[in-house]
Design a protein around this motif. Structure first.
Motif, PDB file in Angstrom:
ATOM      1  N   GLU A   9     -16.473  33.631  23.023  1.00  0.00           N
ATOM      2  CA  GLU A   9     -15.809  32.437  23.544  1.00  0.00           C
ATOM      3  C   GLU A   9     -16.587  31.152  23.289  1.00  0.00           C
ATOM      4  N   ALA A  10     -17.899  31.174  23.526  1.00  0.00           N
ATOM      5  CA  ALA A  10     -18.694  29.951  23.363  1.00  0.00           C
ATOM      6  C   ALA A  10     -18.666  29.475  21.908  1.00  0.00           C
ATOM      7  N   TYR A  16     -13.526  24.663  17.919  1.00  0.00           N
ATOM      8  CA  TYR A  16     -12.465  23.746  18.344  1.00  0.00           C
ATOM      9  C   TYR A  16     -13.041  22.393  18.756  1.00  0.00           C
ATOM     10  N   ARG A  17     -14.213  22.379  19.346  1.00  0.00           N
ATOM     11  CA  ARG A  17     -14.816  21.110  19.735  1.00  0.00           C
ATOM     12  C   ARG A  17     -15.087  20.244  18.509  1.00  0.00           C
ATOM     13  N   ALA A  18     -15.622  20.861  17.446  1.00  0.00           N
ATOM     14  CA  ALA A  18     -15.874  20.104  16.218  1.00  0.00           C
ATOM     15  C   ALA A  18     -14.578  19.521  15.661  1.00  0.00           C
ATOM     16  N   VAL A 141     -14.065  18.694   1.614  1.00  0.00           N
ATOM     17  CA  VAL A 141     -14.324  17.500   2.429  1.00  0.00           C
ATOM     18  C   VAL A 141     -14.244  17.855   3.912  1.00  0.00           C
ATOM     19  N   GLN A 142     -13.207  18.587   4.292  1.00  0.00           N
ATOM     20  CA  GLN A 142     -13.032  18.938   5.703  1.00  0.00           C
ATOM     21  C   GLN A 142     -14.157  19.847   6.186  1.00  0.00           C
ATOM     22  N   ASN A 143     -14.569  20.802   5.361  1.00  0.00           N
ATOM     23  CA  ASN A 143     -15.685  21.667   5.747  1.00  0.00           C
ATOM     24  C   ASN A 143     -16.925  20.837   6.044  1.00  0.00           C
ATOM     25  N   LEU A 144     -17.226  19.908   5.145  1.00  0.00           N
ATOM     26  CA  LEU A 144     -18.406  19.065   5.339  1.00  0.00           C
ATOM     27  C   LEU A 144     -18.263  18.221   6.595  1.00  0.00           C
ATOM     28  N   TRP A 145     -17.071  17.695   6.846  1.00  0.00           N
ATOM     29  CA  TRP A 145     -16.841  16.805   7.978  1.00  0.00           C
ATOM     30  C   TRP A 145     -17.050  17.546   9.301  1.00  0.00           C
ATOM     31  N   LEU A 146     -16.523  18.753   9.395  1.00  0.00           N
ATOM     32  CA  LEU A 146     -16.670  19.513  10.639  1.00  0.00           C
ATOM     33  C   LEU A 146     -18.117  19.953  10.841  1.00  0.00           C
ATOM     34  N   ALA A 147     -18.777  20.366   9.764  1.00  0.00           N
ATOM     35  CA  ALA A 147     -20.185  20.739   9.874  1.00  0.00           C
ATOM     36  C   ALA A 147     -21.023  19.533  10.296  1.00  0.00           C
ATOM     37  N   SER A 235      -3.545  19.284  27.744  1.00  0.00           N
ATOM     38  CA  SER A 235      -4.979  19.541  27.944  1.00  0.00           C
ATOM     39  C   SER A 235      -5.859  18.643  27.104  1.00  0.00           C
ATOM     40  N   ARG A 236      -5.291  17.995  26.070  1.00  0.00           N
ATOM     41  CA  ARG A 236      -6.065  17.098  25.230  1.00  0.00           C
ATOM     42  C   ARG A 236      -5.987  15.692  25.754  1.00  0.00           C
TER      43      ARG A 236
END
Length: 236
Positions: A9-10, A16-18, A141-147, A235-236
């Motif tokens: 879960e953590a 999802y937080r990223a 691009v998205q992978n880099l952005w979330l990381a 919830s958002r």
């Protein structure tokens, strides 16, 4: 029913937080350099994006030269002035107040390119949709952005550029397209909501109105999914 392959879960919440806290950063950059080992992790995350036919069409130009960034910034200034002409009245005034890049303020710029010839003439899965190389590069691009968000690093995508002139400044080969020009750096803070939403330019569209069932405009056949979407929205 929980899949045996689901993250704990953590860890799941961290993903999802990223996603939810990722922001297009323009004005909160700090001058602190990004350590080489951190930048290497970001580039590795980008390089592990999926790509059609495993063509991996991307390359990464790490730009720390002030001279190069000043040339790119000059392109932005000219193109932004042209873009501003499309907006009049209050909308025009708001546009001119927006901070839309951090080319010189960020400690590092990064251009992610797409080599449109990579993989040869016949790439598996690309026969019908030739733009899949561009789509695949967007995933990098998205992978880099979330990381980057997970590392506490802000990223801003500068889209108000003449791509042909940018390619000339960066010395790109003819078959290589400069898909994303990014500004990277640690930031003072990440905004609670996207900046364009905060200033009233546009708001996020309701998800429940963007999901269709079996065909465009058809009502969802599963009311439980509709209810779940509504709960997530609140919830958002």
């Amino acid at each position: 029913m929980k899949s045996d392959h689901a993250f704990p879960e953590a860890q799941r919440e961290g993903v999802y937080r990223a996603i939810f806290e990722r922001r297009d950063v323009r004005a909160q950059f700090r001058p602190d350099p990004i350590p080489p080992e951190v930048l290497a992790r970001l580039l590795q995350a980008a390089h592990h994006a999926p790509s059609v036919g495993f063509m991996q069409p991307w390359d990464f130009l790490v730009i720390d030269s002030r001279a190069v960034r000043e040339r790119v910034h000059a392109i932005f200034e000219r193109e932004n002035a042209r873009a501003a002409e499309a907006h009049t009245g209050e909308r025009g005034e708001l546009y001119r107040r927006l901070k839309l890049e951090g080319i010189l303020e960020s400690p590092l710029n990064l251009c992610i390119t797409c080599d449109r010839s990579r993989g040869g003439e016949h790439v598996l899965g690309r026969q019908s949709i030739v733009e899949t190389d561009l789509f695949s590069t967007c995933l990098a691009v998205q992978n880099l952005w979330l990381a980057a968000r997970a590392e506490g690093i802000g990223v801003g995508w500068v889209s108000i550029l003449d791509q042909q002139e940018l390619a000339e400044v960066l010395g790109l080969p003819e078959n290589v397209y400069p898909l994303a020009y990014l500004c990277l750096g640690y930031v003072d803070d990440f905004l609670d909501s996207p900046e364009l939403a905060r200033v009233g330019w546009r708001q996020r569209l309701p998800l429940v109105e963007r999901v269709h069932g079996n065909g465009w405009g058809e009502v969802l056949g599963a009311p439980s999914l509709f209810d779940a979407l509504a709960v997530r929205e609140r919830s958002r």
